[in-house]
Design a protein around this motif. Structure first.
Motif, PDB file in Angstrom:
ATOM      1  N   SER A  37      38.376  33.541  32.396  1.00  0.00           N
ATOM      2  CA  SER A  37      37.397  34.628  32.494  1.00  0.00           C
ATOM      3  C   SER A  37      37.915  35.797  33.336  1.00  0.00           C
ATOM      4  O   SER A  37      37.344  36.880  33.308  1.00  0.00           O
ATOM      5  CB  SER A  37      36.090  34.105  33.102  1.00  0.00           C
ATOM      6  N   HIS A  38      39.009  35.592  34.060  1.00  0.00           N
ATOM      7  CA  HIS A  38      39.585  36.655  34.889  1.00  0.00           C
ATOM      8  C   HIS A  38      40.613  37.412  34.060  1.00  0.00           C
ATOM      9  O   HIS A  38      41.808  37.138  34.104  1.00  0.00           O
ATOM     10  CB  HIS A  38      40.241  36.079  36.138  1.00  0.00           C
ATOM     11  N   ALA A 137      30.560  38.019  45.235  1.00  0.00           N
ATOM     12  CA  ALA A 137      31.040  37.264  44.080  1.00  0.00           C
ATOM     13  C   ALA A 137      32.136  36.267  44.475  1.00  0.00           C
ATOM     14  O   ALA A 137      32.232  35.187  43.890  1.00  0.00           O
ATOM     15  CB  ALA A 137      31.558  38.219  43.012  1.00  0.00           C
ATOM     16  N   LEU A 138      32.943  36.627  45.457  1.00  0.00           N
ATOM     17  CA  LEU A 138      34.051  35.767  45.878  1.00  0.00           C
ATOM     18  C   LEU A 138      33.634  34.699  46.879  1.00  0.00           C
ATOM     19  O   LEU A 138      34.209  33.613  46.910  1.00  0.00           O
ATOM     20  CB  LEU A 138      35.156  36.617  46.520  1.00  0.00           C
ATOM     21  N   ASP A 139      32.659  35.034  47.721  1.00  0.00           N
ATOM     22  CA  ASP A 139      32.281  34.142  48.805  1.00  0.00           C
ATOM     23  C   ASP A 139      31.586  32.903  48.253  1.00  0.00           C
ATOM     24  O   ASP A 139      30.739  32.983  47.371  1.00  0.00           O
ATOM     25  CB  ASP A 139      31.354  34.876  49.784  1.00  0.00           C
ATOM     26  N   GLY A 140      31.975  31.767  48.759  1.00  0.00           N
ATOM     27  CA  GLY A 140      31.390  30.508  48.317  1.00  0.00           C
ATOM     28  C   GLY A 140      32.229  29.373  48.843  1.00  0.00           C
ATOM     29  O   GLY A 140      33.232  29.584  49.529  1.00  0.00           O
ATOM     30  N   PRO A 141      31.856  28.160  48.512  1.00  0.00           N
ATOM     31  CA  PRO A 141      32.586  27.016  49.052  1.00  0.00           C
ATOM     32  C   PRO A 141      34.007  26.917  48.494  1.00  0.00           C
ATOM     33  O   PRO A 141      34.268  27.315  47.359  1.00  0.00           O
ATOM     34  CB  PRO A 141      31.743  25.817  48.625  1.00  0.00           C
ATOM     35  N   ALA A 142      34.894  26.397  49.329  1.00  0.00           N
ATOM     36  CA  ALA A 142      36.265  26.131  48.895  1.00  0.00           C
ATOM     37  C   ALA A 142      36.258  24.833  48.085  1.00  0.00           C
ATOM     38  O   ALA A 142      35.426  23.975  48.339  1.00  0.00           O
ATOM     39  CB  ALA A 142      37.195  26.020  50.097  1.00  0.00           C
ATOM     40  N   PRO A 143      37.112  24.682  47.102  1.00  0.00           N
ATOM     41  CA  PRO A 143      38.220  25.565  46.826  1.00  0.00           C
ATOM     42  C   PRO A 143      37.906  26.709  45.862  1.00  0.00           C
ATOM     43  O   PRO A 143      38.676  27.636  45.749  1.00  0.00           O
ATOM     44  CB  PRO A 143      39.252  24.622  46.216  1.00  0.00           C
ATOM     45  N   GLY A 144      36.843  26.662  45.125  1.00  0.00           N
ATOM     46  CA  GLY A 144      36.535  27.679  44.124  1.00  0.00           C
ATOM     47  C   GLY A 144      37.301  27.418  42.833  1.00  0.00           C
ATOM     48  O   GLY A 144      38.214  26.590  42.779  1.00  0.00           O
ATOM     49  N   GLU A 145      36.925  28.139  41.789  1.00  0.00           N
ATOM     50  CA  GLU A 145      37.478  27.899  40.453  1.00  0.00           C
ATOM     51  C   GLU A 145      38.993  28.070  40.394  1.00  0.00           C
ATOM     52  O   GLU A 145      39.705  27.235  39.823  1.00  0.00           O
ATOM     53  CB  GLU A 145      36.819  28.822  39.424  1.00  0.00           C
ATOM     54  N   THR A 146      39.509  29.143  40.957  1.00  0.00           N
ATOM     55  CA  THR A 146      40.946  29.413  40.856  1.00  0.00           C
ATOM     56  C   THR A 146      41.760  28.293  41.487  1.00  0.00           C
ATOM     57  O   THR A 146      42.697  27.776  40.869  1.00  0.00           O
ATOM     58  CB  THR A 146      41.286  30.765  41.505  1.00  0.00           C
TER      59      THR A 146
END
Length: 158
Positions: A37-38, A137-146
């Protein structure tokens, strides 16, 4: 230059690989971990690449060969660190230059059982108006999708 008013976003994952192996997967096999999606292209993406070394670019290309740069490499230390500009605007569109770009720092740290890979979005204030939306949009729990995708790619590559 505007004052830093937006916090950095830092996420991490531990992979079962040496720092050198993890760096290699990150820089030589981005298509294996980059979220589908990126994408900045208008047509279907055909590939992604990092040009090694400071001053190199990281970019994608479509099925017709059109290319769009995601940014430039600012630091290139194999097995340890890569820093690059992130050329997007607050509407998630490509920027033609580093003007208004933030930065991404990726560190590879040896730990027991593998490598801790930390990916940080820094200098988000440089995106100007709307930078707070990028942070949210970027802030959130680790590790995240990437980094989840990256960990999976490392696991498959070894």
């Amino acid at each position: 230059m505007p004052q830093q008013t937006i916090a950095d976003v830092r996420k991490w994952v531990t992979v079962a690989a040496t720092p050198e192996e993890a760096f290699k997967v990150f820089t030589e096999r981005p298509a294996d971990w980059w979220p589908p999606s990126h994408v900045l292209l208008k047509k279907e993406r055909a590939g992604l690449a990092f040009e090694p070394g400071e001053g190199g670019r990281y970019y994608e290309w479509d099925v017709d060969g059109n290319q769009i740069d995601w940014g430039r490499i600012l630091e290139w230390v194999p097995g340890r660190r890569i820093v690059m500009t992130w050329r997007i605007n607050a509407r998630w569109e490509s920027l033609p230059t580093d003007d208004g770009a933030s930065e991404i720092e990726v560190d590879f740290e040896p730990v027991e059982g593998g490598t801790k890979v930390t990916l940080a979005h820094v200098k988000l204030h440089q995106h100007g108006e709307g930078a707070d939306r990028i942070f949210q949009a970027l802030d959130g729990p680790a590790p995240g999708e990437t980094l989840e995708r990256f960990e999976h790619a490392v696991r498959l590559s070894l």
